[in-house]
Design an enzyme around this catalytic site. Sequence first.
Site, PDB file in Angstrom:
ATOM      1  CB  THR A  20      20.646  -6.980 -30.496  1.00  0.00           C
ATOM      2  OG1 THR A  20      19.577  -7.665 -29.821  1.00  0.00           O
ATOM      3  CG2 THR A  20      21.802  -6.783 -29.528  1.00  0.00           C
ATOM      4  CG  ASN A  21      15.256  -8.143 -32.242  1.00  0.00           C
ATOM      5  OD1 ASN A  21      15.443  -8.692 -33.323  1.00  0.00           O
ATOM      6  ND2 ASN A  21      14.867  -8.803 -31.165  1.00  0.00           N
ATOM      7  CB  ILE A  98       2.841  -3.341 -19.239  1.00  0.00           C
ATOM      8  CG1 ILE A  98       3.563  -4.656 -18.959  1.00  0.00           C
ATOM      9  CG2 ILE A  98       1.385  -3.601 -19.607  1.00  0.00           C
ATOM     10  CD1 ILE A  98       2.993  -5.438 -17.785  1.00  0.00           C
ATOM     11  CG  LEU A  99       3.041   0.114 -24.531  1.00  0.00           C
ATOM     12  CD1 LEU A  99       3.045  -0.279 -25.995  1.00  0.00           C
ATOM     13  CD2 LEU A  99       3.579   1.524 -24.358  1.00  0.00           C
ATOM     14  CG  HIS A 115       6.933 -13.875 -26.893  1.00  0.00           C
ATOM     15  ND1 HIS A 115       7.112 -13.268 -25.669  1.00  0.00           N
ATOM     16  CD2 HIS A 115       6.704 -15.198 -26.624  1.00  0.00           C
ATOM     17  CE1 HIS A 115       6.993 -14.171 -24.709  1.00  0.00           C
ATOM     18  NE2 HIS A 115       6.747 -15.344 -25.261  1.00  0.00           N
ATOM     19  CD  GLU A 148      -7.410  -3.418 -24.362  1.00  0.00           C
ATOM     20  OE1 GLU A 148      -7.785  -3.777 -23.229  1.00  0.00           O
ATOM     21  OE2 GLU A 148      -8.127  -2.764 -25.145  1.00  0.00           O
ATOM     22  CG  ASP A 151       3.762 -12.183 -25.061  1.00  0.00           C
ATOM     23  OD1 ASP A 151       4.181 -11.156 -25.612  1.00  0.00           O
ATOM     24  OD2 ASP A 151       4.274 -12.659 -24.032  1.00  0.00           O
TER      25      ASP A 151
END
Length: 325
Positions: A20-21, A98-99, A115, A148, A151
Site C-alpha cells: 500500500t505504501n 533485515i539487510l 516506521h 545498520e 530504526d
Amino acid sequence: MPDPGPDDAKVAIFVSGKGTNMAALLYASRLPGSAYKIVLVAANDPEAEALTLAEAEGVATFSLSHKGMARAEHDAAMERAVLDAEAQYIVLAGYMRILTPEFVKRWEGQMLNIHPSLLPKYPGLDTHARAIQAGDSHAGATVHLVTEELDAGEALGQVEVAIWPNDTAEKLANRVRVAEHQLYSRVLSDYVSRGNDPEYLLERVRECALALPRTYERESHGAPGFRVGTEKSGKFFAYFSDRHHGTPHICLLVKCSSQDELENLVETQPQTYHRPAYYGASGWIGVILNRPDVDWDDVAEWLERSWRLMAPKSVTKLLDAADTF
C-alpha cells in the site's frame, strides 16, 4: 500521466506484501512537481500483491524468494536488479527482511524506510500497542534513513496521529497507515530534490569550509563567501553562487592553480565545471553543485586547495601539522 523529467531521481522500491505504501509512492510520483520516478519494484516473495499492481501500472518488477538462500546472496541478487534498473535510491515499503550491514553501508544516505511510530519512540514491533499502553496522546509515523542499527537512522520527516479514547492497536494502525501514505511521498520527493535546494547546498559548503583553520564567513556582493586569516586582512578563498549572472548553476567558486587548468576543466568536464562571469578572468572556477551525484569529498578538496592558495603560510602550517598526526 505527466512524463518524468530527465532530472527526476530514479527509485527502486523493496516490498514483501500488499504494497500500500508502494502504491501511494507510485501514484504520487505521477503528479506534477514530483522529483522522483519509480523504475523498479522488487520483492522477496514472488506472490506479493504489490508486484501485480506494479506490473499493471507498467513498472518493471523483480522477485526472488529468500527461502534457502544465504542473506548476503539474496541481498546481492536484489542489488543487481536495482543497479540494472539504474536506480539511485532504494525505498523500503513493507520489506520484511533485515539487510546485511555490507548492503546498508553501500547504500548509506540513499536508502529510506518508514516506521509506524514517532521515533525514537518505539523502534521495532508492536508500536501501536506500546503507544496506547504508555498512555501517549499521539502515535504516528517516521521516514528515516536506513542504518545498520534498527530504526535508528536520521529522521527525515514525521506525522502525528491522535490516539482516541479506548483505541485499539488495529484501529490506530489503520489511521497511521493513511498518514504514512501522505508522508512518505512528500519526504522522498523533498529528500531526492535537496541537490537543487540552495539552502541545503550552502549548508554543506559551509560545513566543509568552516572546518578549515582560521576561516570565517562573510557576505560578498550579496552572496555568501568564506575568508581565511584575520577579520582585517583575511582573503576570500570561496564563494557560494546561486544562479548568479543568468547561469542555471548553483556552484562553489574556488581558485584554480592556473588559467590553463581552468580552461581544461571547463572544456573537458562541462557538466561539472563552468567559467563564472567576472570571476573567471581572475582564475576562479565554478564547481557545479546542482547536479546528480556530487562528490562532496571532491568539493572539500577544492575548498582546501583554494584555501591553501589564499592563506598565509603561517596558517597553512596549522593544517600541515594536523595532517602529520
